[in-house]
Design a protein around this motif. Structure first.
Motif, PDB file in Angstrom:
ATOM      1  N   CYS A  17     -40.519  -4.447  31.862  1.00  0.00           N
ATOM      2  CA  CYS A  17     -39.204  -4.418  32.490  1.00  0.00           C
ATOM      3  C   CYS A  17     -38.254  -5.457  31.909  1.00  0.00           C
ATOM      4  O   CYS A  17     -37.085  -5.464  32.241  1.00  0.00           O
ATOM      5  N   GLY A  18     -38.705  -6.358  31.070  1.00  0.00           N
ATOM      6  CA  GLY A  18     -37.861  -7.387  30.493  1.00  0.00           C
ATOM      7  C   GLY A  18     -37.806  -8.619  31.368  1.00  0.00           C
ATOM      8  O   GLY A  18     -38.201  -8.607  32.532  1.00  0.00           O
ATOM      9  N   LEU A  19     -37.289  -9.675  30.802  1.00  0.00           N
ATOM     10  CA  LEU A  19     -37.205 -10.955  31.500  1.00  0.00           C
ATOM     11  C   LEU A  19     -36.082 -10.932  32.525  1.00  0.00           C
ATOM     12  O   LEU A  19     -34.993 -10.445  32.256  1.00  0.00           O
ATOM     13  N   ARG A  20     -36.369 -11.465  33.702  1.00  0.00           N
ATOM     14  CA  ARG A  20     -35.357 -11.622  34.753  1.00  0.00           C
ATOM     15  C   ARG A  20     -35.210 -13.099  35.057  1.00  0.00           C
ATOM     16  O   ARG A  20     -36.204 -13.808  35.156  1.00  0.00           O
ATOM     17  N   CYS A  21     -33.967 -13.542  35.195  1.00  0.00           N
ATOM     18  CA  CYS A  21     -33.676 -14.951  35.482  1.00  0.00           C
ATOM     19  C   CYS A  21     -32.663 -15.047  36.616  1.00  0.00           C
ATOM     20  O   CYS A  21     -31.857 -14.145  36.821  1.00  0.00           O
ATOM     21  N   TYR A  22     -32.734 -16.167  37.338  1.00  0.00           N
ATOM     22  CA  TYR A  22     -31.667 -16.470  38.282  1.00  0.00           C
ATOM     23  C   TYR A  22     -30.449 -16.861  37.462  1.00  0.00           C
ATOM     24  O   TYR A  22     -30.563 -17.520  36.428  1.00  0.00           O
ATOM     25  N   THR A  23     -29.273 -16.463  37.911  1.00  0.00           N
ATOM     26  CA  THR A  23     -28.051 -16.773  37.189  1.00  0.00           C
ATOM     27  C   THR A  23     -26.959 -17.179  38.171  1.00  0.00           C
ATOM     28  O   THR A  23     -26.716 -16.482  39.157  1.00  0.00           O
ATOM     29  N   CYS A  24     -26.363 -18.349  37.927  1.00  0.00           N
ATOM     30  CA  CYS A  24     -25.282 -18.826  38.780  1.00  0.00           C
ATOM     31  C   CYS A  24     -24.712 -20.120  38.214  1.00  0.00           C
ATOM     32  O   CYS A  24     -25.279 -20.723  37.308  1.00  0.00           O
ATOM     33  N   THR A  25     -23.599 -20.522  38.763  1.00  0.00           N
ATOM     34  CA  THR A  25     -23.042 -21.859  38.580  1.00  0.00           C
ATOM     35  C   THR A  25     -22.689 -22.319  39.981  1.00  0.00           C
ATOM     36  O   THR A  25     -21.847 -21.700  40.638  1.00  0.00           O
ATOM     37  N   ALA A  26     -23.349 -23.370  40.446  1.00  0.00           N
ATOM     38  CA  ALA A  26     -23.170 -23.790  41.836  1.00  0.00           C
ATOM     39  C   ALA A  26     -23.410 -25.279  41.985  1.00  0.00           C
ATOM     40  O   ALA A  26     -23.965 -25.929  41.099  1.00  0.00           O
TER      41      ALA A  26
END
Length: 102
Positions: A17-26
């Motif tokens: 399924c490919g790599l999944r990462c958390y993504t944000c700027t907080a």
């Protein structure tokens, strides 16, 4: 033996399924709940704390760029501050395999 088969299947499906990462700027690293499927060129998740602004940025990255103050890791959703569901399940399955093999 079925446990080994289930573990192999789980690892194969998560890799496909490919790599999944958390993504944000907080400002609060714990508030990062958005996830993203990374492009093929990205093989790491990262977290970067911006000093002086009390900000954190998370997302996808390549291993070539992972240097300095950027904290990079391998595996789905590894750039979270708390253990995620799949990582906890994998840990429990590993522990069960070790216990049963003794």
């Amino acid at each position: 033996m079925q446990l080994y088969g289930a573990l192999v299947l789980f690892m194969t499906l998560s890799a496909a399924c490919g790599l999944r990462c958390y993504t944000c700027t907080a400002t609060d690293p714990h508030s990062c709940t958005d996830t993203k499927s990374c492009s093929v060129i990205f093989n790491r998740c990262f977290s970067l704390r911006v000093e002086g602004y009390n900000m954190v940025t998370k997302g996808c990255q390549t291993s070539l760029i992972c240097t300095g103050s950027m904290a990079c890791c391998e595996g789905n959703l590894c750039n979270s501050a708390t253990p995620t569901g799949p990582s906890v399940i994998l840990l429990l399955v590993s522990l069960a395999m070790i216990t049963l093999s003794l």
